[in-house]
Design a protein around this motif. Structure first.
Motif, PDB file in Angstrom:
ATOM      1  N   PRO B 151       0.977  -0.903  -0.044  1.00  0.00           N
ATOM      2  CA  PRO B 151      -0.229   0.139   0.032  1.00  0.00           C
ATOM      3  C   PRO B 151       0.665   1.079  -0.009  1.00  0.00           C
ATOM      4  CG  PRO B 151      -0.340  -1.000   2.477  1.00  0.00           C
ATOM      5  CD  PRO B 151       0.769  -1.626   1.336  1.00  0.00           C
ATOM      6  N   LEU B 152       0.384   2.331  -0.451  1.00  0.00           N
ATOM      7  CA  LEU B 152       1.472   3.213  -0.698  1.00  0.00           C
ATOM      8  C   LEU B 152       0.374   4.558  -0.966  1.00  0.00           C
ATOM      9  CD1 LEU B 152       3.194   3.236  -4.189  1.00  0.00           C
ATOM     10  CD2 LEU B 152       4.003   2.507  -1.926  1.00  0.00           C
ATOM     11  N   ILE B 153       1.135   6.008   0.058  1.00  0.00           N
ATOM     12  CA  ILE B 153       0.311   6.978   0.281  1.00  0.00           C
ATOM     13  C   ILE B 153       0.838   7.857  -0.870  1.00  0.00           C
ATOM     14  CG2 ILE B 153      -0.479   9.105   1.654  1.00  0.00           C
ATOM     15  CD1 ILE B 153      -1.312   6.763   3.528  1.00  0.00           C
ATOM     16  N   PRO B 154      -0.337   7.761  -1.463  1.00  0.00           N
ATOM     17  CA  PRO B 154       0.081   8.726  -3.074  1.00  0.00           C
ATOM     18  C   PRO B 154       0.653   9.966  -2.810  1.00  0.00           C
ATOM     19  CG  PRO B 154      -1.913   9.136  -2.996  1.00  0.00           C
ATOM     20  CD  PRO B 154      -1.984   8.549  -1.484  1.00  0.00           C
ATOM     21  N   THR B 155       2.159   9.886  -2.475  1.00  0.00           N
ATOM     22  CA  THR B 155       2.834  11.072  -1.794  1.00  0.00           C
ATOM     23  C   THR B 155       4.314  10.735  -2.636  1.00  0.00           C
ATOM     24  OG1 THR B 155       3.881  10.134   0.175  1.00  0.00           O
ATOM     25  CG2 THR B 155       2.603  11.317   0.070  1.00  0.00           C
ATOM     26  N   THR B 156       5.418  12.020  -2.865  1.00  0.00           N
ATOM     27  CA  THR B 156       6.428  10.949  -3.272  1.00  0.00           C
ATOM     28  C   THR B 156       7.632  10.616  -2.465  1.00  0.00           C
ATOM     29  OG1 THR B 156       6.588  14.239  -4.215  1.00  0.00           O
ATOM     30  CG2 THR B 156       7.998  12.580  -4.745  1.00  0.00           C
ATOM     31  N   LEU B 157       6.996  10.732  -1.180  1.00  0.00           N
ATOM     32  CA  LEU B 157       7.947   9.968  -0.088  1.00  0.00           C
ATOM     33  C   LEU B 157       7.700   9.054  -0.817  1.00  0.00           C
ATOM     34  CD1 LEU B 157       8.961  12.159   2.748  1.00  0.00           C
ATOM     35  CD2 LEU B 157      10.361  10.704   1.391  1.00  0.00           C
ATOM     36  N   SER B 158       6.625   8.385  -0.823  1.00  0.00           N
ATOM     37  CA  SER B 158       6.378   6.257  -0.720  1.00  0.00           C
ATOM     38  C   SER B 158       6.619   5.948  -2.347  1.00  0.00           C
ATOM     39  CB  SER B 158       4.828   6.261  -0.417  1.00  0.00           C
ATOM     40  OG  SER B 158       3.835   7.157  -1.170  1.00  0.00           O
ATOM     41  N   VAL B 159       6.762   7.272  -2.992  1.00  0.00           N
ATOM     42  CA  VAL B 159       7.338   6.094  -4.093  1.00  0.00           C
ATOM     43  C   VAL B 159       8.621   5.935  -3.590  1.00  0.00           C
ATOM     44  CG1 VAL B 159       7.746   6.623  -6.663  1.00  0.00           C
ATOM     45  CG2 VAL B 159       5.801   7.614  -5.781  1.00  0.00           C
ATOM     46  N   GLN B 178       7.187 -11.085  -6.595  1.00  0.00           N
ATOM     47  CA  GLN B 178       6.219  -9.674  -7.614  1.00  0.00           C
ATOM     48  C   GLN B 178       6.042  -9.195  -6.956  1.00  0.00           C
ATOM     49  OE1 GLN B 178       3.688 -11.752 -10.101  1.00  0.00           O
ATOM     50  NE2 GLN B 178       2.748  -9.969 -10.932  1.00  0.00           N
ATOM     51  N   ILE B 179       5.996  -8.086  -6.701  1.00  0.00           N
ATOM     52  CA  ILE B 179       6.191  -6.318  -6.447  1.00  0.00           C
ATOM     53  C   ILE B 179       4.632  -6.029  -6.438  1.00  0.00           C
ATOM     54  CG2 ILE B 179       6.085  -4.424  -5.191  1.00  0.00           C
ATOM     55  CD1 ILE B 179       8.879  -5.507  -5.505  1.00  0.00           C
ATOM     56  N   LEU B 180       3.412  -5.910  -5.956  1.00  0.00           N
ATOM     57  CA  LEU B 180       2.121  -5.423  -6.740  1.00  0.00           C
ATOM     58  C   LEU B 180       2.014  -3.875  -5.808  1.00  0.00           C
ATOM     59  CD1 LEU B 180       0.801  -4.545  -9.090  1.00  0.00           C
ATOM     60  CD2 LEU B 180      -1.155  -5.962  -8.334  1.00  0.00           C
ATOM     61  N   ALA B 181       2.134  -2.693  -6.086  1.00  0.00           N
ATOM     62  CA  ALA B 181       1.303  -1.650  -5.779  1.00  0.00           C
ATOM     63  C   ALA B 181       0.179  -0.925  -5.482  1.00  0.00           C
ATOM     64  CB  ALA B 181       2.732  -0.724  -5.209  1.00  0.00           C
ATOM     65  N   PHE B 182       0.035  -0.745  -4.940  1.00  0.00           N
ATOM     66  CA  PHE B 182      -1.602  -0.073  -5.087  1.00  0.00           C
ATOM     67  C   PHE B 182      -1.447   0.979  -3.909  1.00  0.00           C
ATOM     68  CE2 PHE B 182      -3.411  -1.085  -0.984  1.00  0.00           C
ATOM     69  CZ  PHE B 182      -3.364  -1.780  -0.388  1.00  0.00           C
ATOM     70  N   PHE B 183      -2.063   2.256  -4.238  1.00  0.00           N
ATOM     71  CA  PHE B 183      -2.351   3.200  -3.496  1.00  0.00           C
ATOM     72  C   PHE B 183      -3.645   3.763  -2.638  1.00  0.00           C
ATOM     73  CE2 PHE B 183      -0.100   5.483  -7.588  1.00  0.00           C
ATOM     74  CZ  PHE B 183       0.961   5.542  -6.581  1.00  0.00           C
ATOM     75  N   SER B 184      -3.186   3.747  -1.599  1.00  0.00           N
ATOM     76  CA  SER B 184      -3.956   3.521  -0.598  1.00  0.00           C
ATOM     77  C   SER B 184      -4.788   4.823   0.151  1.00  0.00           C
ATOM     78  CB  SER B 184      -3.238   2.580   0.518  1.00  0.00           C
ATOM     79  OG  SER B 184      -4.334   2.437   1.676  1.00  0.00           O
ATOM     80  N   VAL B 205       5.149  -0.533 -13.816  1.00  0.00           N
ATOM     81  CA  VAL B 205       3.469  -1.513 -14.816  1.00  0.00           C
ATOM     82  C   VAL B 205       3.644  -1.963 -12.603  1.00  0.00           C
ATOM     83  CG1 VAL B 205       4.419  -2.280 -16.925  1.00  0.00           C
ATOM     84  CG2 VAL B 205       5.514  -2.686 -14.528  1.00  0.00           C
ATOM     85  N   ASN B 206       4.132  -1.926 -11.843  1.00  0.00           N
ATOM     86  CA  ASN B 206       3.812  -2.951 -11.186  1.00  0.00           C
ATOM     87  C   ASN B 206       3.052  -1.946 -10.523  1.00  0.00           C
ATOM     88  OD1 ASN B 206       5.761  -1.251 -10.051  1.00  0.00           O
ATOM     89  ND2 ASN B 206       7.034  -2.562  -8.987  1.00  0.00           N
ATOM     90  N   VAL B 207       2.077  -0.918 -10.807  1.00  0.00           N
ATOM     91  CA  VAL B 207       1.335   0.126  -9.532  1.00  0.00           C
ATOM     92  C   VAL B 207      -0.081  -0.321 -10.169  1.00  0.00           C
ATOM     93  CG1 VAL B 207       0.696   2.258  -9.020  1.00  0.00           C
ATOM     94  CG2 VAL B 207       2.947   1.010  -9.040  1.00  0.00           C
ATOM     95  N   ALA B 208      -0.966  -0.933  -9.095  1.00  0.00           N
ATOM     96  CA  ALA B 208      -2.666  -1.116  -9.849  1.00  0.00           C
ATOM     97  C   ALA B 208      -3.101  -0.807 -10.297  1.00  0.00           C
ATOM     98  CB  ALA B 208      -3.044  -1.683  -8.608  1.00  0.00           C
ATOM     99  N   ALA B 209      -4.143  -0.264 -10.550  1.00  0.00           N
ATOM    100  CA  ALA B 209      -4.765   0.702 -11.996  1.00  0.00           C
ATOM    101  C   ALA B 209      -5.733   0.961 -10.385  1.00  0.00           C
ATOM    102  CB  ALA B 209      -5.345  -0.188 -12.590  1.00  0.00           C
TER     103      ALA B 209
END
Lengths: 541, 252
Positions: B151-159, B178-184, B205-209
């Motif tokens: 899970p990623l908070i949509p900020t530059t740092l979490s990227v 395999q890594i799949l990130a998503f915005f939380s 590619v490894n960020v969920a829509a």
């Protein structure tokens, strides 16, 4: 996730009072748990189950219970021991309308096939049940056990009647007493135990003494293992011989009639096999014991049962070929098993034709007359005794006929030398079979230990004689099948060559049986064997 | 048996809510599912109303004196079981480095993978809910998992965190999850959130829509003590988790 509940109870309520009793049970549980109803899963309908067994209850006798749990599409087969311990489980995509000869590949099939083959599995009981589930929660509001209340309606599927007498008394549908089960939630076994202990204290809630299957059989008036192909008639030593013989013949007639429906529906090959054995036993009994029956009766039915035996022979011969087909094909060395396939197809075509003929005979007036009139005559003898004023006792008849049959086997067998023609062994086989039948007919009158010893030896002799004759008969049949296939232009050269190889193998196994004969016969009819028979017939000296 | 792990070095980013809801959806699809609450805070256990306690503590489990199987508790939902948290899990780094019965892996980073192996016949999916940190526990989880759900908070740092994690995993010998990130906790009203989501989804590619929005209904899970996908299945939140689960199914 819940584990299957093993703590079962039955609500022993008067009809109409079940709901009150269930409420009382829930009130008791509410003392220790928060009790809430679990909403039914969307689309969940009633649970449908079919219990299966062979006609002769092979699974039941082996202490196993097989049930098919129907799902929306297909379902699951669950095999367990009689006490509910799971044994195997297998998914099935669809359940055929006709009883299956073979289950689809899977763990359940692997476990039971050696028991059931070649018998088909038949539905024994169908059940439709509606369950209401109550959750039992702890102080955190967590489900720690469930109470499942099941209302079950059971039906006896239409199937071959197991016993001539039982057909009229069998109910077709019954309501079972509502059943309660506490199911455990994984990791909370203590809570399920606690709930069970509370339930056990509620008046009217009794521990279930039998599983749903057995309860269903009881409710439907069916007795498990109500069919077996044995001859155990209820006879005693002191009984007048005609009465004992009539009882014996009635028991055999029951077996004949029990199997007719299965033969007509062509469910599996054992129906015909059992029917034929009962016919053969009847013929032997009439021949060897018929002297105590009215003269005309014995003479007439001797002919009738010969006819019945004869009309069943073509199908049985083809069954024997087809049942042993794969084993036979596997033995081929020069030819390939595939070469024999035209023979299999030919046999199957013939069988289809012959079974139609057989069905016509079994549905026809001659068979009906045998079944009805023979029964009537036998019942009269059984119930009124015989026309003769002083009939011998059953035990007298048993000892004299068995002794005579043994002496015949001993004399005929003793005269056989290596140069004797095959017919002499065939004749001996018939005599040995008659002796075996007599022993079996009167088994209840003999000492069990002495009986087992004599039958053990006799069985080995019979097996040897059987191998000898079957090899010869089959060899003859292979060559007449080859001719018939040629006449119908259904015989590729490779198939004929493969059949030739089979015939050669049969000749070898016949020669082997011939070699073993002397040893087997000596064991049965030599001094030690004679002593065993003497002990059986006269008692220990 | 496929092993999913929800992981982020930071706390409070929606790991546990994701683990709980995704595990619930997996079970609802008919997969036999197990959730192991590895976080000593025991939030996942709390949400399923299961006491955060294991007999013998984390020590017995990690050393192998108690079979993992014996610690499993059934949840209120079909096909969904849980291994509860235990406060002793706070020392798990030490335990993982210590001696263990039947430890053939020898490497302390493979112990959790080894413990899970016997459950393969019983479960189709396992979810590991990790405590936030970089530690021997998280390294164990990364070695055990087939898929890291981040899970990623949509900020530059979490990227940056995602990049670090990707690099770290790339350095593994042999099995790499395999890594799949998503915005939380995505807030549609925040411009920065919107932009970060848009940019990153286009770049990687490894960020969920599917983003999981920041919604008070998700916070309500701690009051209802159930997955939002169970108590409000028609809500926006439940729909987002279902979409994410579907995406996980397609991409992993």
């Amino acid at each position: 996730m819940t584990a299957p509940g093993v703590r079962g109870f039955v609500l022993e309520a008067l009809p109409g009072d079940e709901q009150n009793l269930l409420s009382a049970a829930l009130a008791t549980l509410a003392e220790a748990f928060t009790v809430i109803a679990e909403p039914a899963a969307p689309g969940a309908g009633p649970r449908r189950r079919i219990w299966l067994d062979t006609f002769d209850w092979r699974l039941y006798r082996a202490g196993l219970v097989l049930v098919f749990e129907q799902a929306r599409r297909g379902g699951r087969l669950l095999l367990s021991q009689a006490d509910g311990t799971p044994q195997a489980e297998q998914a099935v995509t669809s359940w055929p309308r006709r009883p299956p000869l073979d289950l689809p590949e899977g763990p359940v099939r692997d476990r039971i096939i050696v028991l059931t083959r070649p018998r088909a599995l038949l539905p024994v009981v169908r059940a439709v049940s509606t369950a209401s589930v109550t959750r039992l929660l702890n102080a955190d509001g967590k489900t720690v056990a469930r109470l499942v209340a099941d209302r079950i309606t059971v039906t006896a599927p239409s199937q071959p009647a197991a016993s001539h007498a039982a057909t009229s008394q069998t109910a077709t549908t019954a309501e079972l007493a509502p059943r309660l089960a506490v199911t455990e939630v994984r990791g909370y076994p203590g809570q399920a135990r606690r709930a069970s202990a509370l339930l056990a204290g509620v008046p009217g809630v009794a521990p279930a003494s039998q599983g749903t299957f057995m309860a269903a059989l009881t409710a439907l008036g069916r007795h498990p293992a109500d069919y077996n192909s044995g001859v155990a008639a209820e006879i005693t030593a002191a009984m007048p011989a005609p009465v004992a013989v009539a009882r014996l013949l009635l028991r055999l007639l029951d077996t004949v009639e029990s199997n007719v429906d299965g033969v007509l529906r062509d469910i599996d090959t054992e129906f015909l096999h059992d029917l034929r054995v009962a016919v053969r036993r009847t013929r032997s009994a009439v021949k060897l014991l018929g002297a105590v029956l009215p003269d005309e009766l014995a003479k007439h039915y001797q002919a009738e049962f010969k006819w019945l035996g004869d009309v069943t022979t073509p199908v049985r011969d083809l069954d024997v070929h087809l049942l042993g087909f794969d084993a036979m094909a596997a033995q081929l060395e020069a030819a390939s098993p595939a070469d024999l396939e035209p023979l299999r197809a030919f046999l199957a075509r013939r069988r289809a034709r012959e079974i139609r003929r057989l069905a016509a005979a079994l549905r026809g007036p001659r068979f009906r007359a045998i079944a009805d009139d023979w029964r009537k005559a036998l019942l009269e003898i059984r119930d009124t005794g015989s026309a003769r004023r002083r009939p011998p006792a059953a035990v007298t008849l048993a000892l004299s006929t068995t002794g005579r049959a043994f002496r015949r086997v001993a004399t005929q067998g003793g005269a056989i030398i290596p140069a004797s023609p095959p017919e002499s062994l065939h004749d001996l086989r018939k005599r040995a079979k008659e002796l075996r039948y007599l022993l079996e007919f009167f088994a209840p009158l003999h000492d069990p230990v002495a009986y087992r010893k004599v039958v053990g030896d006799l069985k080995q002799l019979q097996d040897c004689l059987g191998d000898f004759q079957d090899s010869e008969v089959q060899r003859g049949e292979i060559s007449s099948l080859a001719e018939a296939m040629l006449a119908e232009r259904a015989a590729p050269a490779v198939t004929l060559l493969a059949m030739g190889e089979i015939a050669a193998k049969l000749a070898r196994s016949q020669a082997q049986a011939r070699e073993e004969f002397a040893v087997r016969f000596a064991r049965f009819a030599g001094p030690a064997g004679q002593e065993r028979v003497r002990v059986l017939l006269e008692g220990p000296s | 048996m496929k092993i999913f792990a929800t992981y982020n070095i930071k706390g409070g980013v929606g790991k546990t809510t994701a683990a709980v809801n995704l595990a619930y959806l997996s079970a609802a699809d008919g997969h036999r599912t197990l959730l192991w609450d590895l976080d000593p805070q025991g939030a996942a256990s709390f949400l399923f109303r299961i006491k955060p306690r294991v007999k013998g503590g984390g020590k017995a489990l990690i050393r192998g004196t108690k079979a993992l199987d014996d610690a499993i508790k059934g949840t209120d939902f079909d096909d969904l079981d849980l291994i509860p948290a235990d406060f002793t899990y706070r020392n798990m780094d030490l335990l993982l480095g210590g001696p263990a019965k039947g430890n053939t892996a020898k490497k302390p980073t493979r112990r959790i993978a080894q413990l899970l192996r016997p459950l393969a016949a019983e479960y189709d999916h396992v979810f590991l809910d990790c405590p936030p940190s970089i530690s021997l526990v998280s390294e164990n989880v990364m070695h055990a998992a087939d898929v890291l759900v981040v899970p990623l908070i949509p900020t530059t740092l979490s990227v940056r965190t995602l990049d670090q994690l990707t690099e770290f995993v790339a350095g593994f010998d042999g099995h790499r999850p395999q890594i799949l990130a998503f915005f939380s906790m995505a807030d549609r009203r925040k411009k920065l959130h919107q932009e970060t989501i848009k940019d990153l989804q286009a770049e990687r590619v490894n960020v969920a829509a599917t983003p999981i929005p920041s919604l008070s209904l998700i916070e309500r899970m701690s009051v209802e003590r159930a997955p939002v996908t169970a108590f409000a299945p028609r809500s926006v939140a439940a729909r987002a988790y279902r979409d994410l689960w579907a995406e996980l199914g397609k991409k992993t």
